[in-house]
Design a protein around this motif. Structure first.
Motif, PDB file in Angstrom:
ATOM      1  N   VAL A 137      26.071  43.270  35.913  1.00 61.50           N
ATOM      2  CA  VAL A 137      27.175  44.220  35.838  1.00 61.50           C
ATOM      3  C   VAL A 137      26.978  45.387  36.796  1.00 61.50           C
ATOM      4  O   VAL A 137      27.889  45.775  37.529  1.00 61.50           O
ATOM      5  CB  VAL A 137      27.329  44.732  34.382  1.00 61.50           C
ATOM      6  N   GLY A 138      25.770  45.960  36.786  1.00 61.83           N
ATOM      7  CA  GLY A 138      25.535  47.127  37.632  1.00 61.83           C
ATOM      8  C   GLY A 138      25.662  46.831  39.108  1.00 61.83           C
ATOM      9  O   GLY A 138      26.194  47.644  39.875  1.00 61.83           O
ATOM     10  N   PHE A 139      25.194  45.656  39.529  1.00 53.51           N
ATOM     11  CA  PHE A 139      25.269  45.291  40.939  1.00 53.51           C
ATOM     12  C   PHE A 139      26.720  45.174  41.398  1.00 53.51           C
ATOM     13  O   PHE A 139      27.103  45.723  42.442  1.00 53.51           O
ATOM     14  CB  PHE A 139      24.533  43.973  41.160  1.00 53.51           C
ATOM     15  N   LEU A 284      21.582  45.586  33.936  1.00 51.23           N
ATOM     16  CA  LEU A 284      21.129  44.198  34.063  1.00 51.23           C
ATOM     17  C   LEU A 284      21.891  43.244  33.145  1.00 51.23           C
ATOM     18  O   LEU A 284      21.521  42.073  33.060  1.00 51.23           O
ATOM     19  CB  LEU A 284      19.636  44.113  33.768  1.00 51.23           C
ATOM     20  N   LEU A 285      22.899  43.720  32.451  1.00 52.13           N
ATOM     21  CA  LEU A 285      23.712  42.815  31.638  1.00 52.13           C
ATOM     22  C   LEU A 285      24.385  41.785  32.538  1.00 52.13           C
ATOM     23  O   LEU A 285      24.766  42.094  33.674  1.00 52.13           O
ATOM     24  CB  LEU A 285      24.771  43.607  30.869  1.00 52.13           C
ATOM     25  N   PRO A 286      24.589  40.541  32.085  1.00 47.70           N
ATOM     26  CA  PRO A 286      24.256  39.989  30.762  1.00 47.70           C
ATOM     27  C   PRO A 286      22.865  39.374  30.675  1.00 47.70           C
ATOM     28  O   PRO A 286      22.586  38.603  29.764  1.00 47.70           O
ATOM     29  CB  PRO A 286      25.322  38.913  30.601  1.00 47.70           C
ATOM     30  N   TRP A 287      21.978  39.712  31.612  1.00 47.33           N
ATOM     31  CA  TRP A 287      20.668  39.057  31.679  1.00 47.33           C
ATOM     32  C   TRP A 287      19.581  39.825  30.951  1.00 47.33           C
ATOM     33  O   TRP A 287      18.415  39.418  31.000  1.00 47.33           O
ATOM     34  CB  TRP A 287      20.250  38.872  33.144  1.00 47.33           C
ATOM     35  N   SER A 288      19.908  40.917  30.277  1.00 47.72           N
ATOM     36  CA  SER A 288      18.884  41.722  29.622  1.00 47.72           C
ATOM     37  C   SER A 288      18.044  40.925  28.621  1.00 47.72           C
ATOM     38  O   SER A 288      16.806  41.048  28.616  1.00 47.72           O
ATOM     39  CB  SER A 288      19.526  42.932  28.942  1.00 47.72           C
ATOM     40  N   PRO A 289      18.620  40.089  27.733  1.00 48.27           N
ATOM     41  CA  PRO A 289      17.767  39.307  26.813  1.00 48.27           C
ATOM     42  C   PRO A 289      16.838  38.348  27.550  1.00 48.27           C
ATOM     43  O   PRO A 289      15.666  38.194  27.174  1.00 48.27           O
ATOM     44  CB  PRO A 289      18.786  38.539  25.954  1.00 48.27           C
ATOM     45  N   LEU A 290      17.342  37.731  28.610  1.00 49.79           N
ATOM     46  CA  LEU A 290      16.509  36.784  29.358  1.00 49.79           C
ATOM     47  C   LEU A 290      15.390  37.510  30.096  1.00 49.79           C
ATOM     48  O   LEU A 290      14.245  37.036  30.133  1.00 49.79           O
ATOM     49  CB  LEU A 290      17.379  36.009  30.335  1.00 49.79           C
ATOM     50  N   ALA A 439      27.649  34.749  36.374  1.00 50.85           N
ATOM     51  CA  ALA A 439      28.055  35.356  37.637  1.00 50.85           C
ATOM     52  C   ALA A 439      29.566  35.287  37.819  1.00 50.85           C
ATOM     53  O   ALA A 439      30.201  36.262  38.248  1.00 50.85           O
ATOM     54  CB  ALA A 439      27.340  34.662  38.797  1.00 50.85           C
ATOM     55  N   VAL A 440      30.153  34.149  37.470  1.00 48.11           N
ATOM     56  CA  VAL A 440      31.601  33.972  37.622  1.00 48.11           C
ATOM     57  C   VAL A 440      32.362  34.903  36.687  1.00 48.11           C
ATOM     58  O   VAL A 440      33.322  35.583  37.092  1.00 48.11           O
ATOM     59  CB  VAL A 440      31.976  32.503  37.374  1.00 48.11           C
ATOM     60  N   LEU A 441      31.950  34.973  35.420  1.00 43.70           N
ATOM     61  CA  LEU A 441      32.671  35.788  34.442  1.00 43.70           C
ATOM     62  C   LEU A 441      32.477  37.276  34.710  1.00 43.70           C
ATOM     63  O   LEU A 441      33.435  38.059  34.594  1.00 43.70           O
ATOM     64  CB  LEU A 441      32.195  35.438  33.029  1.00 43.70           C
ATOM     65  N   THR A 442      31.260  37.690  35.068  1.00 46.23           N
ATOM     66  CA  THR A 442      31.041  39.102  35.381  1.00 46.23           C
ATOM     67  C   THR A 442      31.821  39.505  36.626  1.00 46.23           C
ATOM     68  O   THR A 442      32.416  40.591  36.679  1.00 46.23           O
ATOM     69  CB  THR A 442      29.547  39.369  35.587  1.00 46.23           C
ATOM     70  N   GLY A 443      31.818  38.639  37.631  1.00 41.58           N
ATOM     71  CA  GLY A 443      32.609  38.923  38.821  1.00 41.58           C
ATOM     72  C   GLY A 443      34.088  39.022  38.519  1.00 41.58           C
ATOM     73  O   GLY A 443      34.800  39.854  39.100  1.00 41.58           O
ATOM     74  N   CYS A 444      34.568  38.208  37.587  1.00 45.27           N
ATOM     75  CA  CYS A 444      35.976  38.267  37.187  1.00 45.27           C
ATOM     76  C   CYS A 444      36.284  39.601  36.510  1.00 45.27           C
ATOM     77  O   CYS A 444      37.312  40.218  36.782  1.00 45.27           O
ATOM     78  CB  CYS A 444      36.292  37.108  36.255  1.00 45.27           C
ATOM     79  N   CYS A 445      35.396  40.055  35.630  1.00 45.53           N
ATOM     80  CA  CYS A 445      35.606  41.342  34.962  1.00 45.53           C
ATOM     81  C   CYS A 445      35.664  42.484  35.970  1.00 45.53           C
ATOM     82  O   CYS A 445      36.536  43.354  35.890  1.00 45.53           O
ATOM     83  CB  CYS A 445      34.487  41.590  33.949  1.00 45.53           C
ATOM     84  N   MET A 446      34.722  42.492  36.905  1.00 46.70           N
ATOM     85  CA  MET A 446      34.667  43.589  37.858  1.00 46.70           C
ATOM     86  C   MET A 446      35.827  43.560  38.853  1.00 46.70           C
ATOM     87  O   MET A 446      36.239  44.601  39.359  1.00 46.70           O
ATOM     88  CB  MET A 446      33.344  43.537  38.632  1.00 46.70           C
ATOM     89  N   SER A 447      36.350  42.370  39.156  1.00 43.90           N
ATOM     90  CA  SER A 447      37.404  42.266  40.163  1.00 43.90           C
ATOM     91  C   SER A 447      38.808  42.314  39.580  1.00 43.90           C
ATOM     92  O   SER A 447      39.765  42.521  40.326  1.00 43.90           O
ATOM     93  CB  SER A 447      37.243  40.962  40.957  1.00 43.90           C
ATOM     94  N   VAL A 448      38.938  42.124  38.259  1.00 45.16           N
ATOM     95  CA  VAL A 448      40.271  42.085  37.651  1.00 45.16           C
ATOM     96  C   VAL A 448      40.439  43.174  36.597  1.00 45.16           C
ATOM     97  O   VAL A 448      41.315  44.031  36.706  1.00 45.16           O
ATOM     98  CB  VAL A 448      40.553  40.699  37.026  1.00 45.16           C
ATOM     99  N   LEU A 449      39.616  43.153  35.556  1.00 41.80           N
ATOM    100  CA  LEU A 449      39.809  44.077  34.449  1.00 41.80           C
ATOM    101  C   LEU A 449      39.560  45.522  34.870  1.00 41.80           C
ATOM    102  O   LEU A 449      40.325  46.418  34.505  1.00 41.80           O
ATOM    103  CB  LEU A 449      38.875  43.696  33.297  1.00 41.80           C
TER     104      LEU A 449
END
Length: 589
Positions: A137-139, A284-290, A439-449
């Motif tokens: 998310v941050g990137f 680092l979301l959504p990778w923080s648990p990993l 990566a696809v879903l986070t990119g969608c959030c940042m580029s659309v929502l």
């Protein structure tokens, strides 16, 4: 009875080479997620200020002395203006032009992570770290913005990658480029771009092998050379200024009190410390648990790691602690790629399966749920106007459903080892599909929502454009000389979105208006603050300035929904009485 083995990620999944088609897929995906819908969201406060300074830099041809509202700006991070101004000159005054340096810096940051990971671990781990950084998310948040935070982050990780790649060659040349990259990051964002790479690199140097005295002398010479170049660029506006003493004092003040300073007080910790502790996991979301599981695996296999990896991990931890103690959230950006890379390295050690299997399962099913929600969002299209009172453009509405379907399809394909998805992407089984979907879903959030929220609620683009249209109706001879801000800062959005070519006026009291604009119809802007507006109306009544109804108020637009009270303005059209000879306050009839 035959036992069924649960397939999960093994250390063998993180070895091997990356094929050309897998490289192309990575970089094409990165370009799509970073460039798509780049100009749909209006600029925010920090972006607007930088965009307006660059616009005025192009108009005044003042490349070494940035100005805002045609007044000198004392800011040591003017390198960011040099990065942005050429794109505005090439592509015009658009949001995409302002954000282009951040996007290109994001691509450079991905390259830096790949370059660093190949030296510390191997090509496969570096490749997976690049995918995870692309989907964080941050990137994407900072990479798709017009801030200079991403160029500073890219300079930091490129400096580390350059050192690891060139270590063992010419010491002076290698360290000179290393320090120049670090100081370039300081000029772009914050001082963390210097001490994070230095902490990691020197921890690695002291642990791997002893250095001869000659190495320290060459290193010191390279640092001094780069530092002199940094000081020269920092004080270059001072050298070009007529009032050098005052300018130098202002620059030194910025060096001590600006965001680049890392000194702190106990009061800062009570106010900001808790937010900085959570800032890194949020980035680092959504990778923080990993990554948390990867950190546990790194600790478990600490004795089996090489001295270089242990030293780099210790240096990164120390850098993160120092960044947290600065209480500046943006300073943590320089450490994000290193933390993510070391977290990926922690997933590969012997016995790491029991640490990462729960985290992989959580991420896999979370991505499955989110991809289904994104895909099913198509049924909510008729409800947009009823729920939010506006309808976004059709491409923005279709993109979440398409990305949800793509993510769900990727998760469905990864049902066994050596599946089509594993061969196409080169990512590990089960974990690879989760990384690609994330990566696809986070990119969608940042580029659309995010653009939808920013454009409708979070920025003043529509308000300032509408204000310009209304002002042209009220004032046929409307120009920036007849715009007056009463006791408030001049918003950068007003200057940038109105494409003004001369400064606007700011006054502390309306008597100044009588002196400058007697007998002239002007546009008065005042903050939407009750106490301030009451004083404004009292002064207008005392000076016999008759106001018409508000030309436009921030309350008339969705801008007031999200912005702070200090950013709301009301605009009034008024005729300033007098001819300039009688400046005494007139009684109200």
């Amino acid at each position: 009875m035959e036992t069924v083995k649960t397939e999960t990620v093994s250390s063998s999944d993180f070895a091997g080479r990356i094929l050309l088609r897998q490289e192309l897929l990575f970089w094409i995906t990165a370009c799509v997620l970073l460039f798509i819908f780049l100009d749909t969201a209006g600029l925010r406060d920090g972006e607007l200020f930088r965009a307006e300074v660059c616009r005025e830099m192009l108009l005044t041809r003042s490349w070494f002395q940035p100005v805002f509202n045609w007044e000198t700006v004392n800011n040591i991070s003017f390198l960011g203006y040099w990065l942005t101004a050429p794109f505005i000159w090439l592509f015009g005054y658009t949001e995409a032009a302002v954000r282009m340096p951040g996007v290109l810096a994001a691509l450079a940051c991905l390259y830096g992570v790949r370059m660093t990971g190949k030296v510390l671990f191997n090509e496969k781990i570096a490749y997976m770290a690049g995918w995870m950084l692309l989907g964080s998310v941050g990137f994407l948040l900072w990479g798709r913005s017009g801030s200079t935070a991403m160029p500073g982050m890219a300079a930091s990780i490129l400096a580390v990658g350059w050192f690891f790649r060139m270590e063992g060659k010419s010491v002076f040349f290698t360290m000179l480029i290393f320090y120049l990259l670090c100081f370039a990051g300081v000029l772009c964002s914050s001082i963390s771009a210097l001490f994070v790479p230095v902490t990691v690199v020197f921890s690695w140097c002291f642990a791997v092998r002893d250095k001869a005295p000659n190495w320290y002398l060459k290193n010191l010479g390279a640092f001094c050379t780069a530092a002199l170049f940094f000081v020269f660029l920092t004080f270059l506006p001072v050298l070009l200024s007529e009032n050098r003493t005052a300018e130098a004092a202002e620059v030194l003040k910025n060096l001590a009190l600006n965001k680049n300073a890392w000194l702190f007080t106990p009061a800062d910790w009570r106010e900001y410390g808790h937010s900085c502790l959570w800032y890194l996991p949020k980035m680092l979301l959504p990778w923080s648990p990993l990554l948390l599981a990867g950190a546990a695996g790194l600790v478990k296999n600490w004795n089996n790691l090489s001295a270089g990896i242990r030293a780099s991990a210790a240096g990164s931890i120390l850098a993160v602690i120092i960044c947290i103690l600065t209480f500046k959230e943006q300073s943590l950006l320089a450490a994000v790629p290193l933390v993510l890379l070391l977290g990926c390295g922690g997933l590969t050690g012997p016995g790491a399966n029991k640490w990462i299997f729960p985290a992989v399962s959580i991420i896999y099913y979370a991505m499955l749920i989110f991809s289904s929600v994104f895909f099913c969002s198509v049924i909510a299209y008729p409800l947009w106007r009823k729920l939010i009172a506006f309808s976004p453009p059709l491409p923005l509405l279709l993109w979440p459903a398409a990305m949800g379907a793509l993510a769900w399809f990727a998760l469905f394909l990864d049902h066994r080892r050596n599946s089509i998805l594993t061969v196409a992407t080169g990512l590990p089984h089960r974990l690879g599909s989760s990384i690609l979907a994330g990566a696809v879903l986070t990119g969608c959030c940042m580029s659309v929502l995010q653009p939808i929220i920013n454009s409708e609620f979070g920025c003043g683009k529509k308000f300032f454009r509408r204000l310009q249209k209304q002002a042209l109706r009220e004032l046929p001879d409307y120009s920036s000389h007849k715009v007056i801000f009463y006791r408030s800062r001049i918003p950068a959005g007003f200057l940038f979105y109105n494409h003004l070519f001369s400064p606007v006026t700011r006054v502390e009291n309306l008597r100044e208006t009588l002196k400058k604009f007697p007998g002239t119809r002007v546009l008065l802007l005042v903050k939407a603050d009750k106490e301030l507006q009451q004083k404004f109306k009292e002064e207008c009544a005392a000076l016999n300035i008759r106001l018409t109804h508000p030309v436009l108020s921030a309350g008339n637009s969705r801008w007031a929904f999200c912005c702070s009270g200090e950013a709301h303005y009301s605009a009034f059209s008024a005729v300033v009485p007098g001819t300039g000879k009688n400046l005494k306050p007139l009684r109200r009839p």
